[in-house]
Write an enzyme that holds these catalytic residues in place. Structure first.
Site, PDB file in Angstrom:
ATOM      1  N   GLU A   1       0.836  -1.194   0.000  1.00  0.00           N
ATOM      2  CA  GLU A   1       0.000   0.000   0.000  1.00  0.00           C
ATOM      3  C   GLU A   1       0.872   1.246   0.000  1.00  0.00           C
ATOM      4  O   GLU A   1       1.689   1.447   0.901  1.00  0.00           O
ATOM      5  CB  GLU A   1      -0.892   0.037   1.248  1.00  0.00           C
ATOM      6  N   CYS A   2       0.721   2.072  -1.010  1.00  0.00           N
ATOM      7  CA  CYS A   2       1.355   3.382  -1.094  1.00  0.00           C
ATOM      8  C   CYS A   2       2.877   3.276  -1.005  1.00  0.00           C
ATOM      9  O   CYS A   2       3.535   3.047  -2.005  1.00  0.00           O
ATOM     10  CB  CYS A   2       0.784   4.330  -0.047  1.00  0.00           C
ATOM     11  N   ALA A   3       3.464   3.441   0.160  1.00  0.00           N
ATOM     12  CA  ALA A   3       4.916   3.321   0.287  1.00  0.00           C
ATOM     13  C   ALA A   3       5.387   1.958  -0.196  1.00  0.00           C
ATOM     14  O   ALA A   3       6.450   1.834  -0.823  1.00  0.00           O
ATOM     15  CB  ALA A   3       5.346   3.543   1.735  1.00  0.00           C
TER      16      ALA A   3
ATOM     17  N   SER B   1      -0.976  -0.916  -4.730  1.00  0.00           N
ATOM     18  CA  SER B   1      -1.634   0.309  -5.189  1.00  0.00           C
ATOM     19  C   SER B   1      -1.396   1.410  -4.171  1.00  0.00           C
ATOM     20  O   SER B   1      -0.897   1.175  -3.070  1.00  0.00           O
ATOM     21  CB  SER B   1      -3.136   0.086  -5.381  1.00  0.00           C
TER      22      SER B   1
END
Length: 459
Positions: free
Chosen positions: A336-338, A425
């Protein structure tokens, strides 16, 4: 019925000192001998890190958008009894008291959560640039919504006793404290807000200073008396073991969870769900560890600030190689993200894991959204057409924005990278609100562990 004294710490707008007062209040109450449970309205990961330092237990989030209105009180009660029952809960608000998801008339606002949890509100007001006008602000905040009980005020950033007295004379609610200006108690900021507590190496001495500052200028007994007016709650506490299952006869396969200074963002309930589903959660630090934990059968890469630590992350070639091999070999992986940025080929030109055919870089544009996302196709976590609620908050961009199979459609755009063993994502989701995501990940981890065991048996 559950008895839980509690207060919500709110403000007319962001930047008034909510985090300073909330964290200081938690620390001061704990030092006075109370067991304190810290909570944060909204999806934010950073403030709960400060709450965890102050309370000595995980900070928790309360967000109707992410988990649904019906789970807000159960999650509050779960956090207040885990790992031991608390005798008071302090809930820090988000933005201004009535500011919520755009276009929803305040859904997921601090006021919304205060109403759902039937919790009295303490309003923190920065008075450094006003005097009697503060009375009008407080009056408006207290009377705007009859379902919200603004029961007390803390005046912050007072310039002098005379200034504070003038403000007090304009307010018709109990003033629980007046805090003078003190630059030594502010938290440093960066491009996405406060610097995470894990990165500040916040010492016991500085936390004590914050507790001293709040205890000296806020009437703790008055706050506790106000908290005691909160009504009992009829709902049952949330329980992870009630919403996910552990396969019968299965062992406890290892899920490697990224941590350290670069990966500080994840909800406490995520790990609790994985444990309830029969997994052993083992942390690792991508900046320093040279191998994944022994027996890794699944990988969870949450959020954080890898862009701040690209040198250390890129320089750890051994871990990058081990993680790339695991992802490409089909080890179930959630990013997620990072985590998405870390799996790319490069981040701001520095080498990353290289498990995704994409590059990432910092941009001047802030992406901040609170969407409902639709699964584009089947992947490790999702099935085509399913919808989830989530949030994004980043100043980076990944090119291309999607893989051969995207994960989500967000605001009409297909984004993310998904396969049967990967879900990567920008979108953050709270698995307490979507426990089927945790179950699918855990099921895949158990299946991976069984395959590894069979391979070892053949050898």
């Amino acid at each position: 019925m559950t008895r839980l004294p509690r207060v919500v710490v709110a403000a007319p707008s962001t930047g008034q000192g909510k985090t300073t007062v909330s964290t200081g209040l938690m620390a001061a109450l704990r030092r006075a001998g109370h067991v304190v449970s810290g909570h944060k309205v909204g999806p934010d990961y950073i403030d709960p890190g400060y709450h965890a330092l102050a309370c000595g237990r995980p900070g928790r989030n309360l967000d109707p958008h992410l988990v649904g209105e019906d789970l807000v009180v159960p999650l509050l009660l779960h956090g207040a009894r885990t790992p031991e029952p608390a005798d008071v809960a302090v809930v820090e608000g988000v933005m201004g008291l009535y500011d919520g998801r755009v276009g929803t008339r305040g859904f997921s606002s601090t006021a919304h959560v205060a109403a759902l949890t039937r919790t009295p509100v303490v309003l923190v007001v920065d008075i450094s640039r006003s005097s009697r006008s503060i009375g009008a602000v407080v009056h408006g905040m207290a009377t705007w919504d009859p379902t919200v009980t603004v029961a007390g005020v803390v005046l912050n950033q007072a310039g002098s006793p005379r200034h504070a007295a003038e403000v007090r004379s304009s307010i018709d609610l109990p003033v629980l404290g007046t805090i003078p200006r003190d630059a030594g108690v502010s938290a440093p900021s960066r491009h996405l807000g406060l610097v995470p507590a894990d990165e500040r190496a916040l010492s016991a001495e500085s936390l004590d200073h914050l507790a001293d500052h709040v205890a000296a200028h806020v009437d703790l007994e008055a706050v506790l008396a106000l908290a005691a007016t909160a009504p009992d709650l009829a709902e049952d506490p949330w329980a992870p073991e009630a919403v996910v299952r552990r396969p019968e006869g299965a062992g406890r396969p290892v899920v490697a969870v990224a941590g350290g200074r670069a990966f500080t963002f994840r909800y406490a309930e995520t790990e609790e769900l994985l444990r309830a589903a029969g997994c052993e959660v083992v942390g690792f630090d991508p900046m320093h560890d040279t191998a994944l934990p022994a027996g890794t059968a699944g990988v969870y890469l949450g959020g954080g600030f890898p862009e701040v630590h690209v040198g250390e992350l890129g320089g750890n070639e051994a871990l990058r190689a081990a993680l790339r091999a695991a992802v490409l070999d089909g080890v179930p992986t959630v990013a997620e993200c990072a985590g998405l940025l870390y799996l790319c080929d490069t981040l701001d030109g520095a080498p990353m894991v290289g498990a995704l055919p994409a590059t990432a870089e910092m941009t001047p544009r802030l992406t901040m959204r609170y969407p409902v996302a639709t699964a584009v196709g089947d992947s490790l976590l999702t099935r085509r057409g399913e919808q989830v609620t989530g949030h994004e908050f980043h100043r980076t961009h990944v090119e291309p924005v999607r893989g051969e199979t995207a994960t989500w459609e967000v605001d009409g755009e297909a984004v993310g990278f998904g396969t049967a063993s990967l879900h990567a994502s920008y979108l953050h989701t709270h698995w307490a609100g979507h426990p089927h995501l945790a179950q699918r990940f855990a099921d895949a981890v158990h299946a991976r562990a069984r395959d590894l065991a069979r391979d070892l048996a053949r050898d």
